[in-house]
Design an enzyme around this catalytic site. Structure first.
Site, PDB file in Angstrom:
ATOM      1  N   GLU A   1       3.485   2.907   7.525  1.00 51.87           N
ATOM      2  CA  GLU A   1       2.944   4.241   7.844  1.00 51.87           C
ATOM      3  C   GLU A   1       3.190   4.596   9.304  1.00 51.87           C
ATOM      4  O   GLU A   1       3.618   5.712   9.626  1.00 51.87           O
ATOM      5  CB  GLU A   1       1.447   4.291   7.518  1.00 51.87           C
ATOM      6  CG  GLU A   1       1.185   4.219   6.018  1.00 51.87           C
ATOM      7  CD  GLU A   1      -0.290   4.271   5.627  1.00 51.87           C
ATOM      8  OE1 GLU A   1      -0.575   4.515   4.449  1.00 51.87           O
ATOM      9  OE2 GLU A   1      -1.164   4.052   6.494  1.00 51.87           O
TER      10      GLU A   1
ATOM     11  N   GLU B   1       5.696  17.204 -13.499  1.00 53.36           N
ATOM     12  CA  GLU B   1       5.992  17.445 -14.923  1.00 53.36           C
ATOM     13  C   GLU B   1       6.933  16.373 -15.471  1.00 53.36           C
ATOM     14  O   GLU B   1       6.967  16.106 -16.666  1.00 53.36           O
ATOM     15  CB  GLU B   1       6.582  18.840 -15.147  1.00 53.36           C
ATOM     16  CG  GLU B   1       7.967  19.062 -14.580  1.00 53.36           C
ATOM     17  CD  GLU B   1       8.453  20.502 -14.802  1.00 53.36           C
ATOM     18  OE1 GLU B   1       8.522  20.924 -15.960  1.00 53.36           O
ATOM     19  OE2 GLU B   1       8.740  21.190 -13.808  1.00 53.36           O
TER      20      GLU B   1
ATOM     21  N   CYS C   1      -7.834   5.305   8.256  1.00 51.40           N
ATOM     22  CA  CYS C   1      -7.331   6.312   7.306  1.00 51.40           C
ATOM     23  C   CYS C   1      -7.321   7.743   7.842  1.00 51.40           C
ATOM     24  O   CYS C   1      -6.326   8.446   7.708  1.00 51.40           O
ATOM     25  CB  CYS C   1      -8.194   6.313   6.037  1.00 51.40           C
ATOM     26  SG  CYS C   1      -8.792   4.704   5.540  1.00 51.40           S
TER      27      CYS C   1
ATOM     28  N   LYS D   1      -5.122   8.359  10.960  1.00 47.92           N
ATOM     29  CA  LYS D   1      -3.752   8.084  10.499  1.00 47.92           C
ATOM     30  C   LYS D   1      -3.184   9.288   9.741  1.00 47.92           C
ATOM     31  O   LYS D   1      -2.077   9.748   9.992  1.00 47.92           O
ATOM     32  CB  LYS D   1      -3.780   6.830   9.610  1.00 47.92           C
ATOM     33  CG  LYS D   1      -2.482   6.370   8.996  1.00 47.92           C
ATOM     34  CD  LYS D   1      -2.112   7.014   7.701  1.00 47.92           C
ATOM     35  CE  LYS D   1      -3.125   6.946   6.603  1.00 47.92           C
ATOM     36  NZ  LYS D   1      -3.321   5.645   6.022  1.00 47.92           N
TER      37      LYS D   1
ATOM     38  N   TYR E   1       1.160  -1.774   4.592  1.00 42.13           N
ATOM     39  CA  TYR E   1       0.731  -0.376   4.710  1.00 42.13           C
ATOM     40  C   TYR E   1       0.855   0.136   6.150  1.00 42.13           C
ATOM     41  O   TYR E   1       1.435   1.177   6.412  1.00 42.13           O
ATOM     42  CB  TYR E   1      -0.752  -0.248   4.344  1.00 42.13           C
ATOM     43  CG  TYR E   1      -1.124  -0.288   2.900  1.00 42.13           C
ATOM     44  CD1 TYR E   1      -1.296   0.895   2.185  1.00 42.13           C
ATOM     45  CD2 TYR E   1      -1.385  -1.487   2.256  1.00 42.13           C
ATOM     46  CE1 TYR E   1      -1.720   0.879   0.870  1.00 42.13           C
ATOM     47  CE2 TYR E   1      -1.798  -1.513   0.934  1.00 42.13           C
ATOM     48  CZ  TYR E   1      -1.963  -0.328   0.245  1.00 42.13           C
ATOM     49  OH  TYR E   1      -2.379  -0.357  -1.053  1.00 42.13           O
TER      50      TYR E   1
ATOM     51  N   HIS F   1       4.914  23.661 -14.961  1.00 42.16           N
ATOM     52  CA  HIS F   1       6.261  23.963 -14.483  1.00 42.16           C
ATOM     53  C   HIS F   1       6.250  25.082 -13.451  1.00 42.16           C
ATOM     54  O   HIS F   1       5.490  26.036 -13.613  1.00 42.16           O
ATOM     55  CB  HIS F   1       7.105  24.386 -15.703  1.00 42.16           C
ATOM     56  CG  HIS F   1       8.532  24.616 -15.365  1.00 42.16           C
ATOM     57  ND1 HIS F   1       9.388  23.582 -15.052  1.00 42.16           N
ATOM     58  CD2 HIS F   1       9.261  25.758 -15.280  1.00 42.16           C
ATOM     59  CE1 HIS F   1      10.592  24.081 -14.807  1.00 42.16           C
ATOM     60  NE2 HIS F   1      10.537  25.397 -14.933  1.00 42.16           N
TER      61      HIS F   1
ATOM     62  N   CYS G   1     -12.177   3.290   8.861  1.00 47.52           N
ATOM     63  CA  CYS G   1     -11.569   4.404   8.136  1.00 47.52           C
ATOM     64  C   CYS G   1     -11.633   5.691   8.947  1.00 47.52           C
ATOM     65  O   CYS G   1     -10.622   6.362   9.152  1.00 47.52           O
ATOM     66  CB  CYS G   1     -12.259   4.587   6.789  1.00 47.52           C
ATOM     67  SG  CYS G   1     -11.748   6.083   5.959  1.00 47.52           S
TER      68      CYS G   1
HETATM   69  P1  NDP Z   1      -0.882  -5.679   4.754  1.00 48.12           P
HETATM   70  O1  NDP Z   1      -1.549  -6.822   4.137  1.00 48.12           O
HETATM   71  O2  NDP Z   1      -0.596  -4.452   3.974  1.00 48.12           O
HETATM   72  O3  NDP Z   1       0.489  -6.150   5.379  1.00 48.12           O
HETATM   73  C1  NDP Z   1       0.571  -7.196   6.302  1.00 48.12           C
HETATM   74  C2  NDP Z   1       2.028  -7.420   6.602  1.00 48.12           C
HETATM   75  O4  NDP Z   1       2.158  -8.369   7.648  1.00 48.12           O
HETATM   76  C3  NDP Z   1       2.779  -7.978   5.394  1.00 48.12           C
HETATM   77  O5  NDP Z   1       4.034  -7.370   5.379  1.00 48.12           O
HETATM   78  C4  NDP Z   1       2.877  -9.452   5.715  1.00 48.12           C
HETATM   79  O6  NDP Z   1       4.000 -10.070   5.165  1.00 48.12           O
HETATM   80  C5  NDP Z   1       3.011  -9.420   7.217  1.00 48.12           C
HETATM   81  N1  NDP Z   1       2.562 -10.635   7.906  1.00 48.12           N
HETATM   82  C6  NDP Z   1       1.353 -11.218   7.814  1.00 48.12           C
HETATM   83  N2  NDP Z   1       1.287 -12.292   8.649  1.00 48.12           N
HETATM   84  C7  NDP Z   1       2.472 -12.355   9.270  1.00 48.12           C
HETATM   85  C8  NDP Z   1       3.023 -13.237  10.248  1.00 48.12           C
HETATM   86  N3  NDP Z   1       2.311 -14.260  10.750  1.00 48.12           N
HETATM   87  N4  NDP Z   1       4.283 -13.021  10.660  1.00 48.12           N
HETATM   88  C9  NDP Z   1       5.017 -11.999  10.171  1.00 48.12           C
HETATM   89  N5  NDP Z   1       4.542 -11.132   9.249  1.00 48.12           N
HETATM   90  C10 NDP Z   1       3.292 -11.310   8.799  1.00 48.12           C
HETATM   91  O7  NDP Z   1      -1.761  -5.358   6.057  1.00 48.12           O
HETATM   92  P2  NDP Z   1      -1.784  -4.150   7.060  1.00 48.12           P
HETATM   93  O8  NDP Z   1      -2.090  -4.745   8.378  1.00 48.12           O
HETATM   94  O9  NDP Z   1      -0.598  -3.289   6.926  1.00 48.12           O
HETATM   95  O10 NDP Z   1      -3.038  -3.332   6.542  1.00 48.12           O
HETATM   96  C11 NDP Z   1      -4.307  -3.987   6.380  1.00 48.12           C
HETATM   97  C12 NDP Z   1      -5.019  -3.487   5.163  1.00 48.12           C
HETATM   98  O11 NDP Z   1      -5.489  -2.186   5.397  1.00 48.12           O
HETATM   99  C13 NDP Z   1      -4.140  -3.400   3.935  1.00 48.12           C
HETATM  100  O12 NDP Z   1      -4.218  -4.548   3.156  1.00 48.12           O
HETATM  101  C14 NDP Z   1      -4.646  -2.197   3.202  1.00 48.12           C
HETATM  102  O13 NDP Z   1      -5.470  -2.628   2.161  1.00 48.12           O
HETATM  103  C15 NDP Z   1      -5.414  -1.415   4.235  1.00 48.12           C
HETATM  104  N6  NDP Z   1      -4.708  -0.154   4.507  1.00 48.12           N
HETATM  105  C16 NDP Z   1      -4.605   0.773   3.522  1.00 48.12           C
HETATM  106  C17 NDP Z   1      -3.942   1.948   3.733  1.00 48.12           C
HETATM  107  C18 NDP Z   1      -3.827   2.941   2.635  1.00 48.12           C
HETATM  108  O14 NDP Z   1      -4.561   2.857   1.672  1.00 48.12           O
HETATM  109  N7  NDP Z   1      -2.902   3.882   2.719  1.00 48.12           N
HETATM  110  C19 NDP Z   1      -3.353   2.265   5.029  1.00 48.12           C
HETATM  111  C20 NDP Z   1      -3.491   1.216   5.987  1.00 48.12           C
HETATM  112  C21 NDP Z   1      -4.148   0.064   5.714  1.00 48.12           C
HETATM  113  P3  NDP Z   1       4.068 -10.545   3.621  1.00 48.12           P
HETATM  114  O15 NDP Z   1       4.179  -9.292   2.811  1.00 48.12           O
HETATM  115  O16 NDP Z   1       5.305 -11.367   3.582  1.00 48.12           O
HETATM  116  O17 NDP Z   1       2.828 -11.317   3.370  1.00 48.12           O
END
Ligand code: NDP
Length: 462
Positions: free
Chosen positions: A184, A444, A48, A51, A180, A439, A43
């Site tokens: 982002e 709102e 976080c 980022k 995410y 407002h 984080c």
């Molecule tokens: P996520 O789980 O959010 O997303 C992973 C993405 O990768 C999904 O779109 C998934 O597709 C895709 N994917 C997974 N495996 C493959 C593959 N083999 N081939 C192609 N696509 C694939 O993970 P992130 O890496 O973005 O983030 C990790 C974690 O970190 C998140 O789960 C979140 O909890 C945390 N995070 C939170 C943030 C926040 O609170 N703002 C910011 C950044 C991270 P599909 O959807 O089809 O499964």
């Protein structure tokens, strides 16, 4: 006095680890914590916090453009990537210092070394070979980006870990994933002037969110100039003669870019940790299996945060740590509550959300009232920017409880935090209606949507 060196040994100096070590130590327990990289964890060091700083940096070009509509003339501008990275480094070093200071003040022993389990009560520091015994051990080692080793040329790609410290800002980037991190970073790089393409295997980005938000964000990102390719995957990454990279995809041919970034989820960081030696059970993804109290199958060993793959969010790890402290050191058994977690995607515009998506709510409740507003934010009137805010309340018709709120727009994350309180308190639509508006704000709208935009009965929109 027990026969152990420590009452608690924590492996991992991230959000969950530092919190449990610091609080246990401040309760007078004999505590040690070991971290192999930097205190603060994902984080603070490469997640976080940096980022969000990069999100701010990437928003300035739009602010400069918008300023014109308000009468300002903005002079020549330039962006210095190295300066941003250096400023970010300074800030995370400051935060890392605060994490350490908190541990020092609480009188925990701090080790700068990787630590591995030897058995159910023994930990070894890899750097020195020293071993320590502890009555309880907490594993809070987090996760690591999915390297996608099955992808040919994966070694040429970067993950979010490297994205924060690139030597130079690439001219073009291809980001794989629709979660995410992919979303982002696509907005960050685009805002900083990088030609950005996002490639996602599914039909629409952000698979776990409300469809309205997903579509709305997709449109907004494309309108800015981010290319989004859905229903496609990278099949191979190779080096181009000009020093760049070529990504071959399943459906769209080849894409030539400077950098390819994978954001395909994060895996629990459990390899080589000695978990087998200690007899700790893992699930299929390599996550540590825990019960409702974050206990592993070995009574003296606990696990918190991303390494357990429950909900991969910083506040969740911290909450799990606090519940562990209550249960183990305050004689007050407390289970972490993973229900109704408000969350934000720091895309541009942001998504803020709490509770069920329309699709999830429709599969759970017989009849829903959906209140939906779409409008141009006030700031965009003078700036002339074509953008829209979407707000949506999902209400269970039977008891009027608000079961989901979703916002796409400026400060959606800030709003989600407060909406989290209202949903947690079990507020009904009537409570929203009885609340006076502030407002003029965008928020709102949340208390002035008086009649449903549509209803969903038995899964069908009526
Ligand atoms: P996520 O789980 O959010 O997303 C992973 C993405 O990768 C999904 O779109 C998934 O597709 C895709 N994917 C997974 N495996 C493959 C593959 N083999 N081939 C192609 N696509 C694939 O993970 P992130 O890496 O973005 O983030 C990790 C974690 O970190 C998140 O789960 C979140 O909890 C945390 N995070 C939170 C943030 C926040 O609170 N703002 C910011 C950044 C991270 P599909 O959807 O089809 O499964």
């Amino acid at each position: 006095m027990t026969a152990y060196d420590y009452d608690l040994f924590v492996i991992g100096g991230g959000s969950g680890g530092v919190r449990s070590a610091r609080v246990a130590s401040s309760l007078g327990k004999r505590v040690a914590i070991a971290e192999e990289y930097r205190y603060g964890g994902t984080c603070v060091i490469r997640g976080c916090v940096p980022k969000k700083l990069f999100v701010y940096a990437s928003q300035f070009p739009e602010h400069f453009e918008d300023a014109v509509g308000f009468g300002w003339t903005v002079g020549e501008r330039s962006f210095d990537w190295k300066k941003l990275v250096a400023a970010k480094d300074q800030e995370i070093t400051r935060l890392e210092g605060l994490y350490r200071k908190g541990l020092e003040n609480a009188k925990a022993d701090i080790y700068d070394s990787r630590a591995e389990l030897v058995d159910a009560h023994t930990v070894k520091l890899v750097k020195t070979g020293q071993t320590f015994t502890a009555e309880r051990i907490v594993i809070a080692v987090g996760g690591t980006p999915n390297e996608h080793k099955a992808l040919k040329g994966h070694e040429l790609t970067i993950s979010s870990n490297e994205a924060f410290d690139l030597e130079t800002l690439p001219r073009s980037i291809l980001i794989a994933g629709g979660g995410y991190i992919a979303v982002e970073f696509a907005n960050i790089f685009h805002g900083l002037g990088v030609e950005t393409t996002l490639i996602y295997r599914g039909k629409e980005i952000l698979s776990r969110f409300d469809l309205d938000m997903r579509r709305g964000l997709h449109e907004a990102m494309e309108a800015k100039g981010i290319r989004i390719i859905c229903s496609d995957v990278i099949e191979e990454v190779s080096k181009a003669p000009d020093g760049g990279l070529v990504a071959r995809t399943l459906n769209n041919g080849t894409l030539s870019v400077d950098t390819v970034m994978l954001a395909l989820g994060r895996d629990p960081n459990t390899k080589g940790l000695g978990l087998e030696a200690a007899g700790v059970a893992l699930d299929k993804r390599g996550a540590i299996v825990v019960d409702e109290y974050s206990r592993t199958n070995v009574p003296s060993i606990f696990a918190l945060g991303d390494v357990t793959d429950r909900v991969q969010l910083t506040p969740v790890a911290i909450h799990e740590a606090m519940c562990f402290i209550e249960t183990e050191f305050k004689n007050n058994p407390t289970k972490p509550d993973h229900d109704l977690i408000a969350t934000a995607v720091f895309s541009q515009p942001e998504i803020g959300t709490v509770g069920l998506s329309e699709e999830e709510a429709a599969s759970r409740y017989q009849e829903l009232e959906v209140y939906r507003a779409q409008f141009r934010p006030m700031k965009a009137t003078l700036s002339g920017r074509a953008e829209k805010t979407i707000m949506k309340l999902i209400v269970n018709a039977e008891d009027r409880k608000v079961v989901g709120v979703h916002i796409l727009g400026h400060e959606a994350g800030e709003m989600a935090q407060l909406l989290g309180i209202t949903l947690k308190a079990g507020c009904t639509k009537d409570d929203f209606d009885n609340t006076m508006a502030v407002h003029p704000t965008a928020a709102e709208e949340l208390v002035t949507m008086y009649s449903p935009s549509y209803r969903i009965r038995n899964g069908e929109r009526v």
